[in-house]
Design a protein around this motif. Sequence first.
Motif, PDB file in Angstrom:
ATOM      1  N   LEU A  18       0.833  -1.201   0.000  1.00 28.44           N
ATOM      2  CA  LEU A  18       0.000   0.000   0.000  1.00 28.44           C
ATOM      3  C   LEU A  18       0.869   1.253   0.000  1.00 28.44           C
ATOM      4  N   LEU A  19       1.826   1.317   0.903  1.00 20.19           N
ATOM      5  CA  LEU A  19       2.691   2.495   0.990  1.00 20.19           C
ATOM      6  C   LEU A  19       3.537   2.639  -0.268  1.00 20.19           C
ATOM      7  N   GLY A  20       4.027   1.508  -0.800  1.00 19.04           N
ATOM      8  CA  GLY A  20       4.803   1.549  -2.036  1.00 19.04           C
ATOM      9  C   GLY A  20       3.980   2.044  -3.202  1.00 19.04           C
ATOM     10  N   ARG A  21       2.725   1.602  -3.268  1.00 18.49           N
ATOM     11  CA  ARG A  21       1.844   2.045  -4.360  1.00 18.49           C
ATOM     12  C   ARG A  21       1.569   3.545  -4.262  1.00 18.49           C
ATOM     13  N   LEU A  22       1.287   4.012  -3.053  1.00 20.20           N
ATOM     14  CA  LEU A  22       1.000   5.440  -2.876  1.00 20.20           C
ATOM     15  C   LEU A  22       2.234   6.288  -3.153  1.00 20.20           C
ATOM     16  N   LEU A 167      -2.130   4.036   9.479  1.00 15.38           N
ATOM     17  CA  LEU A 167      -2.085   2.579   9.313  1.00 15.38           C
ATOM     18  C   LEU A 167      -2.725   1.892  10.510  1.00 15.38           C
ATOM     19  N   HIS A 168      -2.452   2.421  11.690  1.00 15.21           N
ATOM     20  CA  HIS A 168      -3.013   1.873  12.922  1.00 15.21           C
ATOM     21  C   HIS A 168      -4.540   1.969  12.901  1.00 15.21           C
ATOM     22  N   GLU A 169      -5.047   3.131  12.487  1.00 21.19           N
ATOM     23  CA  GLU A 169      -6.494   3.339  12.431  1.00 21.19           C
ATOM     24  C   GLU A 169      -7.150   2.401  11.413  1.00 21.19           C
ATOM     25  N   LEU A 170      -6.525   2.234  10.274  1.00 28.41           N
ATOM     26  CA  LEU A 170      -7.094   1.365   9.232  1.00 28.41           C
ATOM     27  C   LEU A 170      -7.253  -0.067   9.717  1.00 28.41           C
ATOM     28  N   GLU A 171      -6.375  -0.481  10.611  1.00 23.20           N
ATOM     29  CA  GLU A 171      -6.441  -1.847  11.109  1.00 23.20           C
ATOM     30  C   GLU A 171      -7.388  -1.985  12.283  1.00 23.20           C
ATOM     31  N   ARG A 172      -7.441  -0.966  13.132  1.00 21.77           N
ATOM     32  CA  ARG A 172      -8.179  -1.089  14.391  1.00 21.77           C
ATOM     33  C   ARG A 172      -9.669  -0.798  14.239  1.00 21.77           C
ATOM     34  N   VAL A 173     -10.033   0.013  13.260  1.00 20.04           N
ATOM     35  CA  VAL A 173     -11.425   0.470  13.154  1.00 20.04           C
ATOM     36  C   VAL A 173     -12.092  -0.179  11.944  1.00 20.04           C
ATOM     37  N   ASP A 174     -13.343  -0.551  12.110  1.00 18.24           N
ATOM     38  CA  ASP A 174     -14.100  -1.187  11.029  1.00 18.24           C
ATOM     39  C   ASP A 174     -14.737  -0.088  10.170  1.00 18.24           C
ATOM     40  N   LYS A 183      -9.221   7.525   4.197  1.00 19.85           N
ATOM     41  CA  LYS A 183      -7.994   7.311   4.954  1.00 19.85           C
ATOM     42  C   LYS A 183      -6.799   7.109   4.016  1.00 19.85           C
ATOM     43  N   GLU A 184      -7.014   6.365   2.939  1.00 19.38           N
ATOM     44  CA  GLU A 184      -5.933   6.158   1.979  1.00 19.38           C
ATOM     45  C   GLU A 184      -5.581   7.449   1.257  1.00 19.38           C
ATOM     46  N   ARG A 189      -1.764  11.996   0.904  1.00 13.84           N
ATOM     47  CA  ARG A 189      -1.419  13.402   1.142  1.00 13.84           C
ATOM     48  C   ARG A 189      -0.190  13.520   2.037  1.00 13.84           C
ATOM     49  N   LYS A 190      -0.109  12.641   3.037  1.00 12.05           N
ATOM     50  CA  LYS A 190       1.056  12.670   3.917  1.00 12.05           C
ATOM     51  C   LYS A 190       2.318  12.260   3.169  1.00 12.05           C
ATOM     52  N   ILE A 191       2.191  11.283   2.293  1.00  9.97           N
ATOM     53  CA  ILE A 191       3.349  10.852   1.513  1.00  9.97           C
ATOM     54  C   ILE A 191       3.764  11.955   0.540  1.00  9.97           C
ATOM     55  N   LEU A 192       2.787  12.656  -0.023  1.00  6.49           N
ATOM     56  CA  LEU A 192       3.110  13.788  -0.891  1.00  6.49           C
ATOM     57  C   LEU A 192       3.830  14.881  -0.101  1.00  6.49           C
ATOM     58  N   THR A 193       3.361  15.132   1.126  1.00  6.69           N
ATOM     59  CA  THR A 193       4.035  16.128   1.969  1.00  6.69           C
ATOM     60  C   THR A 193       5.467  15.706   2.244  1.00  6.69           C
ATOM     61  N   LEU A 194       5.660  14.412   2.523  1.00 13.19           N
ATOM     62  CA  LEU A 194       7.014  13.902   2.717  1.00 13.19           C
ATOM     63  C   LEU A 194       7.865  14.149   1.479  1.00 13.19           C
ATOM     64  N   TRP A 195       7.306  13.834   0.317  1.00 17.14           N
ATOM     65  CA  TRP A 195       8.059  13.973  -0.932  1.00 17.14           C
ATOM     66  C   TRP A 195       8.484  15.413  -1.168  1.00 17.14           C
ATOM     67  N   GLN A 196       7.672  16.332  -0.699  1.00 15.59           N
ATOM     68  CA  GLN A 196       7.961  17.749  -0.926  1.00 15.59           C
ATOM     69  C   GLN A 196       8.662  18.401   0.274  1.00 15.59           C
ATOM     70  N   THR A 197       9.060  17.565   1.260  1.00 18.69           N
ATOM     71  CA  THR A 197       9.816  18.050   2.421  1.00 18.69           C
ATOM     72  C   THR A 197      11.270  17.657   2.255  1.00 18.69           C
ATOM     73  N   ASN A 198      12.167  18.574   2.531  1.00 17.24           N
ATOM     74  CA  ASN A 198      13.592  18.292   2.380  1.00 17.24           C
ATOM     75  C   ASN A 198      14.025  17.238   3.396  1.00 17.24           C
TER      76      ASN A 198
END
Length: 917
Positions: A18-22, A167-174, A183-184, A189-198
Amino acid sequence: MDPSSSDKDTPLVENIRLLGRLLGNTIKEQEGDDVFNTVELIRQTSIEYLRYEKPETRKELEALLESLSPELAVQILRAYSYFSHLANIAEDQHHVRRIRYHEIARSPARFSSTEKAIERVEEAGYEIDDIVKFYDKALIAPVMTAHPTEVRRKSTMTQEMRIADLLHELERVDFTPSEIEEKENELERKILTLWQTNLLRQSKMSVIDELKNGLTYFDYTFLQQLPRFYRKLEASINRKIDEAADVSIPSFLRIGSWIGGDRDGNPFVTAEVLDETFKRQSSLILNHYLEQLNELGRELSLSTRLVTASDALNRLSENSPDTSPHRLEEPYRRALVGLYARVSATLQFMDNEEAAIRPLGDANPYENPKELLADLKVIEDSLKSNNSETLAQGRLEELCRSVDCFGFHLACVDMRQNSAVHGATVEELFKAVDLADHYEDLPEKDKIKLLSQELSSSRPIIRQNWKYSEQTTSELQIFETAHKIQQTQNFEALCTAIISNTQSVSDVLELALILKEKGIVTPDGESRMNIVPLFETIEDLQNCSGIMDQLFATPEYMRLVKSLGNIQEVMLGYSDSNKDGGYITSGWELYKAEVSLIEVFRKHGVGIRLFHGRGGTVGRGGGPSYEAILAQPSGAVDGQIRVTEQGEIISSKYTNPDLGLRNLEILASATLEATLLSKNEPEPEDSWLDTMDCLSGKAFETYRGLVYGTEGFIDYFWSSTVINEIATLNIGSRPASRKKTRKIEDLRAIPWVFSWAQCRLMLPGWYGFGSAVDAFIEENPDNGLQLLQEMYQNWPFFESQLSNMDMVLSKTNLAIASRYAALVEDIELREKIFGTIVEEHKKTVKALLAIMQQTTLLAGNPMLTRSIHNRFPYIDPLNHIQVQLLKRYRADQKDAKTLTGIQLSINGIAAGLRNSG
């Protein structure tokens, strides 16, 4: 039942995918198809090579990586670095998942858990009362240091923590399908923020920057999880006694820190920095108390129309500055407002920033944490005595524990300085008052006599208005500040001073004299600070018991020890001993030093507390904490232990709060077992001890022969590793070398180990073992191997040494290392040294597998095997690109973009290997 190995890892594989795909989607959208396609091609080729090890596939991969332009190389490096970071998150979540699974399934207690430790101790014949008594006298302290091997910025860590939460929320909550999609989307969005953060820091860190980073772990983990740790422990104890039992365990587990107090080799740690350190620490913990008191005020809305309150609680309520008519019948709220006002006044008294939430009315500050705790206990007792015991649990109980654990100072800060600086300071002090013109030239016995006399004298030897050197002035100022902090806070805030490079009794007495001159030690033998010698090199470890024996025979010093509860702390340095003598000799000399110290301490009737200066990687004393503590000789862990937590190990252990709690539990469980169970363990066989002496001697000879005895080795090291480029990373406030030379002796242990990890040789963690085993078996052809196998199976020390080496060798890659060796322009030197390393590697792997009776490395560690399988397709390309960039950068093309690429590669490789420095 526990699912099969493959089934239980399915969630991990799914999270990584999932993380690799995103991440792939982000790269494609932000950088275009060409970059994305290149990333994918490299990934697929790397996986194919690692799976089938075809030479033609390796050549194809190398050709592909060599063809990258500097611009494209940077994008590839970013992609694989971020994947390593995301894989770490997925693995950490999987670890938490497995812990939760076993708790939910009510599986048998797992090794290194509190329940299992208590179970094992009871099976050995101890009663629950014995365990409670252990905790009454125990002291366990993980100590955070600022040693620079954490290459991540706080900005990226913050985003990564949110990804972990999602990831924790996706597993714990139905969730519903639409909620899962949202959530995905947030993950992306968080991964995009990471990509654009030095990924890289753009300026050198200051000590205060290091302090800010260190304080974040209290927010992440310690403030919440340390009270939870005690609640779980007390529940385990009380269940053993009676469901209704109410045994209270003292706060024996304390968090320590070197940040702001470690001056050894760091001229930027000054009196002003030490003062600022405590202001910031106090501000954090007092504001935490204010927040919790504010929340308690919302929760405890109890009315006297419905409940009664104790007289003591009513007095607190009457003294409160809260005059609101709406709360006249709510004594708990009014009392809490009074506590809040006093904590706010305490914060302002300590000259910190304004309180986060403004108080109601004026109040007197608390003189000490015990006063605040007493007031909280009044509230707790009132609730318990008026049929509201359930309300006393939860937030109030945790706040009481926090005040007991953290006080007003948050963490005990250790002071550390090199013995040479203390000696130079005393030299100046004596010269200024005509006690000795050339103190440092005196024979050791004369130094001891002079220092002992002055320790008992009430006459000050610091001359007012005297112009001392800048170094001595700085030393005197920092101890003066330390004394003021102790008066404002308490002994626990600043209770340890460490002497690096301790080589004599006078080294210890010199510090004692400086402390006396600043009021921390008194002429009649009272000390408000533990004076801790640090023994680091092989020679120092061999001499340490003799030094301590002579020190304890010095009456003036023994008075100080007795004033501190008759316990002496000694620190053992794993890093420098390893750099000095290699992994096997370092480990063995540390073990023997502990055994000899135990004997000396028993002889003088002094309690021992060992402080282990362990780094993250095996080459600096790292490895699993549980096994390391249990591998100590009998008597070395007598209920008390301190252990450094350094660099990237701090973040890997304590960023995730659930893993943080687990790691605190491991330390406590191992200390309980090592203290009580070791008394029943048989001593190592004499033949084992003799064998280790033989192995150590040959390993030492082999290691020293390469590192210090091979002509040109210094040039080889500086050319074949990224040692020069590591220095360009803004990951710490200290320089890489103690002196401005290229000598290995002057290089700090951290960049030494970090450099070998980057080029995938991991040399400090194994070199010399193969030759040592070969020599031993050659001398003992009939039973040599059998004896080594027996030692591995029955001696925790030897088992721990080999298990750690197994891990290190699994991360070693000679094919990649050969590409770094090719950076050495002198072909003859390159072939000579790399050939020697390759030959020793072959010997070491063969010897290790034979002793452990394995056919492959990591045969008994499926978790790490899985991790390596997931990571190496992404780490290996980083190494190949790093080599290409190093070639360009060193060939008079030292452009900023290429250097950025090298720095990114260092970041990614360190993240992929995890315990890199």
